[in-house]
Enzyme design. Sequence first.
Site, mmCIF file in Angstrom:
data_model
loop_
_atom_site.group_PDB
_atom_site.id
_atom_site.type_symbol
_atom_site.label_atom_id
_atom_site.label_comp_id
_atom_site.label_asym_id
_atom_site.label_seq_id
_atom_site.Cartn_x
_atom_site.Cartn_y
_atom_site.Cartn_z
ATOM 1 N N LYS A 63 -3.438 9.539 6.675
ATOM 2 C CA LYS A 63 -2.825 8.304 7.188
ATOM 3 C C LYS A 63 -3.830 7.478 7.993
ATOM 4 O O LYS A 63 -3.466 6.737 8.889
ATOM 5 C CB LYS A 63 -1.593 8.604 8.046
ATOM 6 C CG LYS A 63 -0.533 9.440 7.366
ATOM 7 C CD LYS A 63 -0.148 8.884 5.999
ATOM 8 C CE LYS A 63 0.510 7.525 6.072
ATOM 9 N NZ LYS A 63 0.854 6.986 4.722
ATOM 10 N N GLY A 64 -5.106 7.600 7.602
ATOM 11 C CA GLY A 64 -6.130 6.826 8.292
ATOM 12 C C GLY A 64 -6.621 5.630 7.499
ATOM 13 O O GLY A 64 -7.407 4.824 7.998
ATOM 14 N N LYS A 269 2.132 1.664 1.698
ATOM 15 C CA LYS A 269 1.167 1.157 2.661
ATOM 16 C C LYS A 269 1.798 -0.012 3.411
ATOM 17 O O LYS A 269 2.311 -0.948 2.809
ATOM 18 C CB LYS A 269 -0.127 0.723 1.964
ATOM 19 C CG LYS A 269 -0.670 1.758 0.981
ATOM 20 C CD LYS A 269 -0.894 3.112 1.632
ATOM 21 C CE LYS A 269 -1.337 4.150 0.610
ATOM 22 N NZ LYS A 269 -1.441 5.496 1.184
#
Length: 306
Positions: A63-64, A269
Site C-alpha cells: 500500500k505504498g 487505487k
Amino acid sequence: MLWTVLLALLVLLLLQTQLSVCLRELRSGGSSSSVYSPPSSSSSFYNATQQRLPGAIIIGVRKGGTRALLEMLNLHPDVEVAKAEVHYFNVEDHYRRGLAWYRAQMPFTVPGQLTVEKTPGYFAAPQVPARVSDMNPAVRLLLIVRDPAERLISDYTQVLHNRLTQHKPYKPLEELLLHKGHIDPGYKALQRSLYHQHLARWLEVFPREQIHVVDGDALIRDPFPELRKAERFLDLPPRINPSNFYYNTTKGFYCLLSSGHDKCLDESKGRPHAPLSTQALKKLCRYFRKPNKLFFEMVGRSFAWC
C-alpha cells in the site's frame, strides 16, 4: 499479356517441382540438410527473445504505491514488467519450484531490456533478502514508501473491502489499533509500517546504494521527478517525459499516456480510507516518531510525515 501468362506458368512449374522434391524427402525420412531454418538474423532474434530473471525488483512497501511505480516504469521502452505479483521469495510453495518456475513468470525481453518484478510482500518477510541475494547479489531494489500512518489506514481499508466483498465481518480500525487506549504493537498493519526494522534486514545483505527509495507521496503529487530518479538508478536512458502523465480530476490522481493511449490505475487505487478519530490518529503519529527518525537516518533523507 501473353508474356505475363507464360511467366506465371513458369513460376507455377518451378513451385510444383520444388514441392515434389520436398514430398519425396519427407516420405524417405528426409535429411538434416533439407530441414528449413530461418535466416541467421531471424534465428538470432528468436534466440535472443526470452524470459529472463529480473534485473530490478520493487520490494515494497505494501500500500505504498508499488503498482503505480511499476506501471510508470513500464512506460520506458527498455523496461518490461511482470504483470502480476509473483510472490516467489516469500511464499514457500512458490520458492520450492525453483528459479526455472520464477523465470517462467517473467515477460519476454530482448538483450538490453530490463525485466522488473514487484511483490510488496517481500519487504517485511525476514527470509526474502538472503533469497534474493542468492538469485542475484547485484539485483537493483526499489522501495517505495509513504507516510506510515496513511499506509496503515490504507492497508486496513483494503482488508476491510476484501472482507465486506466476501460478506465477512471485520472490526473497526480503532479496535484493532488500540488496546486499553494505547497503540497495540502487535497489530500486523502497524508492524508493516515500521520501515526501519525491515530495511535493517535488507541492509545486512545488500549495500545501501543498491536500494533506491522512492517517495510514494511525491510520486502521487508529481510523478515525473521521481521517475527520472528511478531511471538514473536503473541506468536507463531518459525516455519518460512529463507528457506521459496527465491529472485526472475525477479520480484525483495522475494517469499515464503513451503512444496516444491512456491508462489509469484500477478502482482500488484512491479508494476512500476507513475512518479513524483525530485522537487515535494523533496517538499513531506519536508512536511513529521514533521509528520514522531511525528510518530517516538509515536512508539519509527525511520525509514530511506526521
